[in-house]
Design an enzyme around this catalytic site. Structure first.
Site, PDB file in Angstrom:
ATOM      1  CG  ASP A  57      15.037  -2.218   3.650  1.00 27.90           C
ATOM      2  OD1 ASP A  57      16.074  -1.622   3.941  1.00 27.90           O
ATOM      3  OD2 ASP A  57      14.432  -2.936   4.455  1.00 27.90           O
ATOM      4  CD  GLU A  82       8.053  -0.831  -3.217  1.00 25.10           C
ATOM      5  OE1 GLU A  82       7.029  -0.205  -2.894  1.00 25.10           O
ATOM      6  OE2 GLU A  82       8.242  -2.036  -2.973  1.00 25.10           O
ATOM      7  CG  ASP A  83       6.986   2.026  -0.053  1.00 27.29           C
ATOM      8  OD1 ASP A  83       7.771   1.174  -0.528  1.00 27.29           O
ATOM      9  OD2 ASP A  83       6.176   1.757   0.849  1.00 27.29           O
ATOM     10  CG  PHE A  89      11.559   1.536  10.346  1.00 27.33           C
ATOM     11  CD1 PHE A  89      11.678   0.422   9.516  1.00 27.33           C
ATOM     12  CD2 PHE A  89      10.297   2.024  10.641  1.00 27.33           C
ATOM     13  CE1 PHE A  89      10.553  -0.205   8.990  1.00 27.33           C
ATOM     14  CE2 PHE A  89       9.160   1.403  10.118  1.00 27.33           C
ATOM     15  CZ  PHE A  89       9.296   0.292   9.301  1.00 27.33           C
ATOM     16  CB  VAL A  90      11.665   6.618   7.073  1.00 28.25           C
ATOM     17  CG1 VAL A  90      13.010   7.232   7.407  1.00 28.25           C
ATOM     18  CG2 VAL A  90      11.763   5.749   5.826  1.00 28.25           C
ATOM     19  CE  LYS A 130      -2.996  -2.374   3.253  1.00 24.54           C
ATOM     20  NZ  LYS A 130      -3.359  -2.417   4.691  1.00 24.54           N
ATOM     21  CE  LYS A 132      15.243   2.217   5.358  1.00 31.82           C
ATOM     22  NZ  LYS A 132      14.786   1.270   6.378  1.00 31.82           N
ATOM     23  CG  ASP A 153       3.206   0.247   7.141  1.00 30.34           C
ATOM     24  OD1 ASP A 153       3.994   0.100   6.180  1.00 30.34           O
ATOM     25  OD2 ASP A 153       2.789  -0.704   7.828  1.00 30.34           O
ATOM     26  NE  ARG A 186      -0.246   1.663   5.113  1.00 29.15           N
ATOM     27  CZ  ARG A 186       0.738   0.869   4.689  1.00 29.15           C
ATOM     28  NH1 ARG A 186       1.739   1.361   3.994  1.00 29.15           N
ATOM     29  NH2 ARG A 186       0.717  -0.419   4.969  1.00 29.15           N
TER      30      ARG A 186
HETATM   31  P1  IMP Z   1      12.677  -4.906   0.436  1.00 30.83           P
HETATM   32  O1  IMP Z   1      12.100  -6.118  -0.230  1.00 30.83           O
HETATM   33  O2  IMP Z   1      13.492  -5.263   1.629  1.00 30.83           O
HETATM   34  O3  IMP Z   1      13.408  -3.986  -0.512  1.00 30.83           O
HETATM   35  O4  IMP Z   1      11.449  -4.181   1.095  1.00 30.83           O
HETATM   36  C1  IMP Z   1      10.792  -3.124   0.571  1.00 30.83           C
HETATM   37  C2  IMP Z   1       9.550  -2.893   1.418  1.00 30.83           C
HETATM   38  O5  IMP Z   1       9.866  -2.923   2.809  1.00 30.83           O
HETATM   39  C3  IMP Z   1       9.007  -1.517   1.165  1.00 30.83           C
HETATM   40  O6  IMP Z   1       8.066  -1.513   0.128  1.00 30.83           O
HETATM   41  C4  IMP Z   1       8.384  -1.167   2.503  1.00 30.83           C
HETATM   42  O7  IMP Z   1       7.066  -1.643   2.555  1.00 30.83           O
HETATM   43  C5  IMP Z   1       9.191  -1.923   3.524  1.00 30.83           C
HETATM   44  N1  IMP Z   1      10.189  -1.051   4.183  1.00 30.83           N
HETATM   45  C6  IMP Z   1      11.523  -1.103   4.071  1.00 30.83           C
HETATM   46  N2  IMP Z   1      12.132  -0.147   4.803  1.00 30.83           N
HETATM   47  C7  IMP Z   1      11.135   0.531   5.402  1.00 30.83           C
HETATM   48  C8  IMP Z   1      11.104   1.677   6.276  1.00 30.83           C
HETATM   49  O8  IMP Z   1      12.124   2.279   6.676  1.00 30.83           O
HETATM   50  N3  IMP Z   1       9.878   2.098   6.669  1.00 30.83           N
HETATM   51  C9  IMP Z   1       8.720   1.491   6.288  1.00 30.83           C
HETATM   52  N4  IMP Z   1       8.700   0.428   5.443  1.00 30.83           N
HETATM   53  C10 IMP Z   1       9.883  -0.040   5.015  1.00 30.83           C
HETATM   54 MG    MG Z   2       5.917  -1.613   0.535  1.00 34.59          MG
END
Ligand code: IMP
Ligand code: MG
Length: 173
Positions: free
Chosen positions: A100, A96-97, A149-150, A40, A128, A156, A162
């Site tokens: 990570d 994508e937001d 962590f943001v 979301k 990140k 969220d 959010r």
């Molecule tokens: P990845 O698969 O580890 O790259 O995860 C990406 C997803 O993790 C993002 O779409 C977010 O939903 C969540 N996420 C990663 N870091 C954060 C953060 O600092 N705050 C909130 N959600 C995060």
């Molecule tokens: Mg996400």
């Protein structure tokens, strides 16, 4: 006690998203663009980005879950809502937001490539890079941030925060 500290203000976000829209418009010489919004968290960013584009733009949504309520990746990715449209021959921009570990996007690109779009690129509001486990090429990045962590502007913690207008660091959640 948990606390919020502003990392990126609403004004900074809005300015940067408009710049990203202009850059994307320049990069795709013609034709329409299909935005694939990852639910979301990315939907706040997607609606602002879509309105900054001057070309024919379609929007669709994909639900992916990889985190549950925890703050770290489980390494497991599940599609909870699939796209409504066929993407064969389309120019796709995954919205994508935050990138990570890169696990979610690596999985998603693999999945969408099988549907034979003409191109796939990624636009992420936040990156990140320190946390990357899988290499992913992100064509458009709003802001590179440190390993904190943001929350806010769609992001969220256990579904909270959010609706904040700024992006904030969440301390002691
Ligand atoms: P990845 O698969 O580890 O790259 O995860 C990406 C997803 O993790 C993002 O779409 C977010 O939903 C969540 N996420 C990663 N870091 C954060 C953060 O600092 N705050 C909130 N959600 C995060
Ligand atoms: Mg996400």
């Amino acid at each position: 006690m948990s606390s919020l500290r502003v990392l990126i203000s609403e004004e900074q976000i809005q300015t940067r998203v408009r710049e990203m829209g202009a850059e994307i418009d320049r990069d795709y010489p013609n034709g329409s663009l299909h935005l694939v919004c990852i639910l979301k968290g990315a939907c706040f960013f997607m609606t602002d980005l879509a309105r900054s584009l001057r070309r024919e733009t379609y929007v669709d949504f994909m639900g992916i879950s990889s985190y549950g309520k925890s703050k770290t990746t489980s390494g497991e990715v599940k599609v909870t809502k699939d796209l409504d449209f066929s993407v064969e021959g389309a120019d796709l921009l995954i919205v994508e937001d935050i990138v990570d570990s890169g696990v979610t996007l690596t999985y998603l690109i693999h999945l969408l490539e099988q549907r034979k779009p003409r191109s796939i690129r990624i636009a992420a509001l936040l990156d990140k890079p320190d946390r990357r486990l899988r290499p992913v090429q992100v064509s458009y990045v709003g802001f590179r941030i440190p390993d904190e962590f943001v929350v806010g502007y769609g992001l969220d913690y256990a579904e909270r925060y959010r609706n904040l207008r700024d992006i904030c660091i969440l301390e002691n959640p």
